[in-house]
Design an enzyme around this catalytic site. Sequence first.
Site, PDB file in Angstrom:
ATOM      1  CG  HIS A 114      11.363  49.719  60.849  1.00  0.00           C
ATOM      2  ND1 HIS A 114      11.139  51.067  60.935  1.00  0.00           N
ATOM      3  CD2 HIS A 114      11.551  49.463  59.524  1.00  0.00           C
ATOM      4  CE1 HIS A 114      11.170  51.611  59.744  1.00  0.00           C
ATOM      5  NE2 HIS A 114      11.420  50.662  58.867  1.00  0.00           N
ATOM      6  NE  ARG A 115      14.127  53.010  58.955  1.00  0.00           N
ATOM      7  CZ  ARG A 115      13.600  54.193  58.644  1.00  0.00           C
ATOM      8  NH1 ARG A 115      14.001  55.278  59.295  1.00  0.00           N
ATOM      9  NH2 ARG A 115      12.691  54.301  57.699  1.00  0.00           N
ATOM     10  CD  GLU A 120      14.215  47.482  57.714  1.00  0.00           C
ATOM     11  OE1 GLU A 120      14.212  48.018  56.598  1.00  0.00           O
ATOM     12  OE2 GLU A 120      14.456  48.127  58.780  1.00  0.00           O
ATOM     13  CG  ASP A 179      16.963  50.769  55.839  1.00  0.00           C
ATOM     14  OD1 ASP A 179      16.065  50.307  55.119  1.00  0.00           O
ATOM     15  OD2 ASP A 179      16.743  51.246  56.976  1.00  0.00           O
ATOM     16  CG  HIS A 191      16.055  54.946  56.030  1.00  0.00           C
ATOM     17  ND1 HIS A 191      15.570  56.177  55.591  1.00  0.00           N
ATOM     18  CD2 HIS A 191      15.111  54.036  55.703  1.00  0.00           C
ATOM     19  CE1 HIS A 191      14.384  55.994  55.040  1.00  0.00           C
ATOM     20  NE2 HIS A 191      14.082  54.714  55.087  1.00  0.00           N
ATOM     21  CD  GLU A 241      13.944  49.207  52.641  1.00  0.00           C
ATOM     22  OE1 GLU A 241      13.658  50.187  51.904  1.00  0.00           O
ATOM     23  OE2 GLU A 241      13.503  49.071  53.791  1.00  0.00           O
ATOM     24  CE  LYS A 282      16.064  53.067  51.866  1.00  0.00           C
ATOM     25  NZ  LYS A 282      14.619  52.992  52.160  1.00  0.00           N
ATOM     26  CG  ASP A 324       9.813  52.589  64.242  1.00  0.00           C
ATOM     27  OD1 ASP A 324      10.530  52.054  63.372  1.00  0.00           O
ATOM     28  OD2 ASP A 324       8.969  53.476  63.992  1.00  0.00           O
TER      29      ASP A 324
END
Length: 242
Positions: free
Chosen positions: A13-14, A40, A42, A55, A114, A116, A235
Amino acid sequence: MNREPVEVRVWAHRGASAEAPENTLAAFRRALEIGVGGIELDVQLTRDGVPVVLHDPTLERTTDGRGWVGDWTWSELRRLDAGAWFHPRFAGERIPTLAEALVAIPEEVWVNIELKTTPEVYRGLEEQVVNCVRASGRRRIIYSSFDHSALERLQRIDPEARLGLLYDGFLLSPWKYARQAGLRIYSLHVRHWFAGRGFAQAARRKGLAVFAYTVNDPLRAAHLFRSGVNGVFTDNPRRVRG
């Protein structure tokens, strides 16, 4: 639609954001060192139309800049420090463009982009992101967004795109909601406490993958896998293994 299965148990995640500053090349490199199936990230849009990996809609939390991302050009953003906030050893880490991130991540690793768009709506974001992905030649991509109108716009640009319906809350029949919204979704991206066995099994009967977020407890991840969830966003991929 290309139905190559997305066999990712653990999404970073990120990037490996527990060990390196989120959404930076350092975080992606760390995730790759750990050995994840997917990353993943953003994406937002600069004032001059460059998709960048970040993000927040504002800069204060993860850089030494201030204000809205969309008010800055790429040449201005690239000078900001995006690592020192996390730890001094990451000082000098920069905000990457989406193109740079896609070069840094091997093609065999899946990428969840993702979009944003809230509270700032970026005109042309979907087109710029699709163009960037097409230029990279990558196929192992899922697009997700809390802004489902952004997914609809992206679907018009690329009808073959894999769409992940990202939402926070409880939807009794998210597949029905997606159909009514005109979205041909590939996967459901759901907060982990809504991803029980019955939900995962129902989604699979509809031909949908289920990816749960954000799961940093290895025991919780193991329970979700036993319940039939396809994968989790975490994370800390070093602790949460599929």
